[in-house]
Design an enzyme around this catalytic site. Structure first.
Site, mmCIF file in Angstrom:
data_model
loop_
_atom_site.group_PDB
_atom_site.id
_atom_site.type_symbol
_atom_site.label_atom_id
_atom_site.label_comp_id
_atom_site.label_asym_id
_atom_site.label_seq_id
_atom_site.Cartn_x
_atom_site.Cartn_y
_atom_site.Cartn_z
ATOM 1 C CG LEU A 322 -1.751 1.267 1.401
ATOM 2 C CD1 LEU A 322 -2.738 1.413 0.267
ATOM 3 C CD2 LEU A 322 -2.448 1.258 2.731
ATOM 4 C CB VAL A 326 0.154 5.809 -1.155
ATOM 5 C CG1 VAL A 326 -0.116 7.275 -0.857
ATOM 6 C CG2 VAL A 326 -1.079 4.992 -0.871
ATOM 7 C CB SER A 327 3.695 8.703 -2.132
ATOM 8 O OG SER A 327 4.807 9.547 -2.272
ATOM 9 C CE LYS A 371 -11.726 12.573 6.069
ATOM 10 N NZ LYS A 371 -11.297 13.517 5.000
ATOM 11 C CG ASP A 462 -15.949 20.973 0.940
ATOM 12 O OD1 ASP A 462 -16.852 21.785 0.674
ATOM 13 O OD2 ASP A 462 -16.078 20.064 1.780
#
Length: 631
Positions: A322, A326-327, A371, A462
Site C-alpha cells: 500500500l 501511494v507514494s 479520520k 471544499d
C-alpha cells in the site's frame, strides 16, 4: 460525400456525442434560487398535481426511465403529455407532464410541514443528493430539502441501494377554478409573460400563486383548469426500403455503395475506440484492485471480495504494498496500529467524536485528530504527501485495517476547533476584527501554497468555514482534502461541495480550477465580515445577498450599508472602516460569476495585507492595536 470524408464526419460526430452525453447539463441549481428547502403548508390535504419535466440524455430519453424515476407507469405520462405510443423514444428537452400525488407532510419543529410528492429513490454509484435533485429530477427538488426530509442520512456517506426520499415540490390548489397545479422550473430565458402564454393562463394567476419575481431554476406553480396540450416533436419517418438500383437515377447506386462503405468505416472506428476505452477502463480497474491487494473470488450464493493477503502473517506485506503504491515519500509519516487508534478513541466512542467521522484521540500523551473512513483515501493521501505548509492541517500518519477495509488518517490536533463554530455557534468569547483579518490572510496563504507551489496545482474544492481550523493562537489552518483534486481545468460530472460555497461555473458545467477555491474563499470573507452563515434557514445565499446589497456606486452609501450589514460584534470595536471596506472589496471581487474576472490568490494575499496595514499598527511579533477611527 466521399467515404473518407464520411469517415471523418462520423468520427467527429462520435467525439461530439461522447462529450455531449458525458458532460453535465447546465440546468443546475444556481445561487439565484429563492427557495431551497421547500414550501410550507398546513393541514393534511392530498391532491393530484403534475410536474413539467424535460427529457434529458443519456438516461432519461424514454418513458420507462422517467416513469421509474417518478414511480408511475409509462401510460400515466404518455396520456397527459400527448404521446401516442408508450414505446416512443424521446428527444433531448422533450416536454412531459408527470403526475404527482401531492400532500402536506410533517417534517420537524423548525420547518413544520412541507408540501411535496414523496418519491422513493435508490442511491446509485456516484450519486449525491445534489446531483440527483439537480440533474435527474431537473431541479424539481433541492439538495437542502432532501437533507431536511431525510434527517437520519449522512449526505457524505451514502450507500449504494440506500432508499432515499426525494421531495418533488408541488402544491394543492386553493381556489375553485383551479383543478391542478403544475410544478414548473424557471429557465434563464423565461419571464412571467412567456410562461403564462405557454400554459394558456393569465399572468396574474401565476403572480397570485407565486410572486412577481422569478429566480432561475426555482420551482413555481402554474394554476390550470385543464392541462394544456403539449406540442411534441414529429417522429422521423422510417427510411424507404433499399432497391436493387434499377429504379434510381444515374450514379445513385454508386453513391449508396460509397455511403455504406463510409458508414462501415466510421462504425468500425467507433467500435475500435469503444474497445480501446473499454480496455483502458478494464486495465485501470485491474491495476487499482491489485494496488489495494484485493481479488474477486467466486463463492456459492454470489460474488465476494476477499483480501488476497488476509491471513495475519501477510498484513505487513499488505501495508508495504500500500505504501509503495501511494507514494515513495510515505516513509516520512508514522504508520499507526489499529489497536493504538481504538485505544486512543475508546473504541471510536461517540464521546470522542469531533465532527463527522473525525475523532479526538490521545497517543503517548499527544492529542491527534483521527479520520476514520472506508478505503477511499488514496487520492487524499496522494495529495497530502506533497503539501507541507503552516496554514494547512498537518498529516502525522495513517493506518490501514485490511480486515475491516478501513483507512485512518491521523492529523495534528488543532485546539480551537472550526472557524464555523466561532462565527455561528454560541460562545462567550468573540473574534475581534484584527483576529478575523489575520485568519483571512492565513487562509489565503494556505491557498496560495496549494495553488502556486504544487505541481500539478491542487484545487481544494471544499473551502468553507467548517474546514478552517484555529490553533491555540487562533491562527488558521485549512483542513479536509477529501474532495481535493490535483490538476485543474478539468471537467467532471460528479458535482461535490457544500451549497452556498460552490462556484457557478462548477455548479453549471463541472469546471474544476483554482478560481473555484477563490469563489469559496470570497464567501468565507463575507462570513468573517457579517457573522452570517453561507446559506440561511430559508435557503438564501449570503454571497447573492452581498452582491445585491453593495451594488451601489456611492462609496458613502456602500459604507453606510456595510455598517448595517456587518457583524454587530465588530461594531462594538474601534477599528478602521477602510480596512473593512478593503476586505469587502476583495470578497466581492472573488464572487465574480465570470471566473476569468476573479483575482488570483496572489493578488488576494497582497490586497488583504494592505487592508491589515490600514487597520492596525503591526509590531515585530505580528500583533498590534486597532487604530481609532471615527464613525
Amino acid at each position: 460525400m466521399t467515404p473518407l470524408k464520411l469517415h471523418h464526419f462520423l468520427l467527429l460526430m462520435f467525439i461530439f456525442f461522447f462529450f455531449f452525453f458525458l458532460l453535465p447539463s447546465s440546468h443546475a441549481q444556481t445561487p439565484r434560487q429563492a427557495n431551497n428547502t421547500g414550501f410550507t403548508c398546513t393541514g393534511t390535504r392530498t391532491c393530484a398535481a403534475y410536474a413539467f419535466y424535460r427529457a434529458s440524455a443519456p438516461n432519461f430519453l424514454d418513458l420507462a426511465a422517467v416513469g421509474d424515476l417518478f414511480e408511475v407507469s409509462r401510460q400515466m405520462i404518455a396520456t397527459p403529455s400527448n404521446i401516442s405510443s408508450v414505446s416512443s423514444a424521446l428527444v433531448e428537452d422533450q416536454p412531459l407532464f408527470v403526475p404527482l400525488t401531492c400532500s402536506c407532510n410533517p417534517v420537524n419543529a423548525t420547518f413544520g410541514s412541507l408540501s411535496y410528492a414523496n418519491i422513493s429513490y435508490a442511491i446509485q454509484p456516484n450519486d449525491t443528493f445534489f446531483v440527483v435533485s439537480t440533474y435527474k429530477f431537473n431541479n424539481l427538488t433541492t439538495y437542502p430539502s432532501v437533507e431536511t426530509v431525510n434527517p437520519t442520512l449522512v449526505a457524505t456517506n451514502l450507500s449504494i441501494g440506500q432508499v432515499t426520499i426525494f421531495p418533488v415540490f408541488c402544491k394543492c390548489p386553493d381556489t375553485n377554478n383551479t383543478n391542478y397545479m403544475i410544478s414548473y422550473v424557471v429557465q434563464p430565458e423565461d419571464n412571467i409573460s412567456s410562461i403564462a402564454s405557454a400554459f394558456g393562463v393569465q399572468e396574474q394567476a401565476i403572480i397570485d400563486v407565486n410572486n412577481d419575481t422569478l429566480y432561475d431554476y426555482d420551482t413555481i406553480f402554474i394554476p390550470v383548469e385543464q392541462l394544456p396540450s403539449l406540442s411534441q416533436p414529429a417522429v422521423a419517418p422510417a427510411a424507404p426500403p433499399g432497391g436493387n438500383g434499377s429504379d434510381t437515377g444515374s450514379g445513385s447506386g454508386k453513391d449508396r455503395t460509397g455511403t455504406v462503405r463510409g458508414l462501415g468505416i466510421g462504425l468500425g472506428v467507433v467500435g475500435m475506440l469503444l474497445v480501446l476505452v473499454g480496455g483502458v477502463w478494464l486495465w485501470r480497474e485491474f491495476v487499482m484492485k491489485k494496488r489495494l491487494g484485493y481479488e474477486d473470488e467466486e463463492e456459492e450464493g454470489g460474488r465476494k471480495k476477499v483480501y488476497s493477503g488476509g491471513k495475519e502473517g501477510q498484513k505487513a506485506d499488505f501495508d508495504v504494498k500500500l505504501m509503495a503504491n501511494v507514494s515513495d515519500c510515505l516513509d516520512k509519516y508514522r504508520v499507526f496500529d489499529v489497536e493504538e487508534l481504538v485505544e486512543a478513541t475508546d473504541g471510536f466512542d461517540s464521546r470522542s467524536l469531533i465532527e463527522g467521522s473525525v475523532y479526538k484521540g490521545e497517543i503517548d500523551g499527544e492529542l491527534f485528530a483521527i479520520k476514520k473512513m472506508k478505503w477511499n483515501a488514496y487520492e487524499e493521501l496522494k495529495i497530502l504527501q506533497k503539501v507541507n505548509h503552516g496554514n494547512l492541517v498537518k498529516l502525522e500518519g495513517f493506518c490501514v485495517d485490511p480486515e475491516e477495509a478501513n483507512c485512518y488518517l491521523v492529523y495534528e490536533y488543532v485546539e480551537n476547533g472550526s472557524l464555523y463554530s466561532w462565527l455561528h455557534e454560541e460562545r462567550k468569547e468573540k473574534l475581534n476584527w484584527k483576529t478575523r483579518l489575520r485568519i483571512a490572510i492565513d487562509i489565503a496563504n494556505g491557498l496560495q501554497y496549494i495553488h502556486e507551489h504544487t505541481r500539478p496545482r491542487v484545487v481544494h474544492k471544499d473551502i468553507k468555514s467548517s474546514n478552517i481550523l484555529l490553533d491555540y493562537n487562533k491562527r488558521a489552518k485549512i483542513a479536509n482534502f477529501g474532495l481535493a483534486k490535483s490538476g485543474m481545468n478539468a471537467i467532471t460530472m460528479h458535482i461535490v461541495g457544500t451549497q452556498g460555497y460552490i462556484a457557478p461555473e462548477y455548479l453549471a458545467d463541472g469546471v474544476v480550477s483554482t478560481k473555484m477555491d477563490v469563489f469559496s474563499f470570497g464567501v468565507v470573507l463575507l462570513e468573517l465580515i457579517s457573522g452570517k452563515e453561507a446559506i440561511d434557514k430559508e435557503g438564501n445565499l449570503l454571497w447573492a445577498s452581498a452582491i445585491r446589497t453593495f451594488e451601489v456606486d456611492s462609496e458613502q452609501e456602500k459604507a453606510r450599508r456595510l455598517r448595517e450589514w456587518m457583524d454587530k460584534d465588530i461594531l462594538r470595536e474601534t477599528c478602521s472602516m477602510e480596512s473593512l471596506m478593503g476586505v469587502l472589496t476583495v470578497a466581492i471581487a472573488c464572487l465574480q460569476k465570470d471566473q476569468s474576472k476573479r483575482p488570483s490568490i496572489m493578488d488576494i494575499v497582497y490586497a488583504l495585507c494592505k487592508s491589515e496595514d490600514l487597520g492596525f499598527d503591526i509590531s515585530d511579533d505580528g500583533l498590534g492595536s486597532p487604530r481609532v477611527v471615527a464613525r
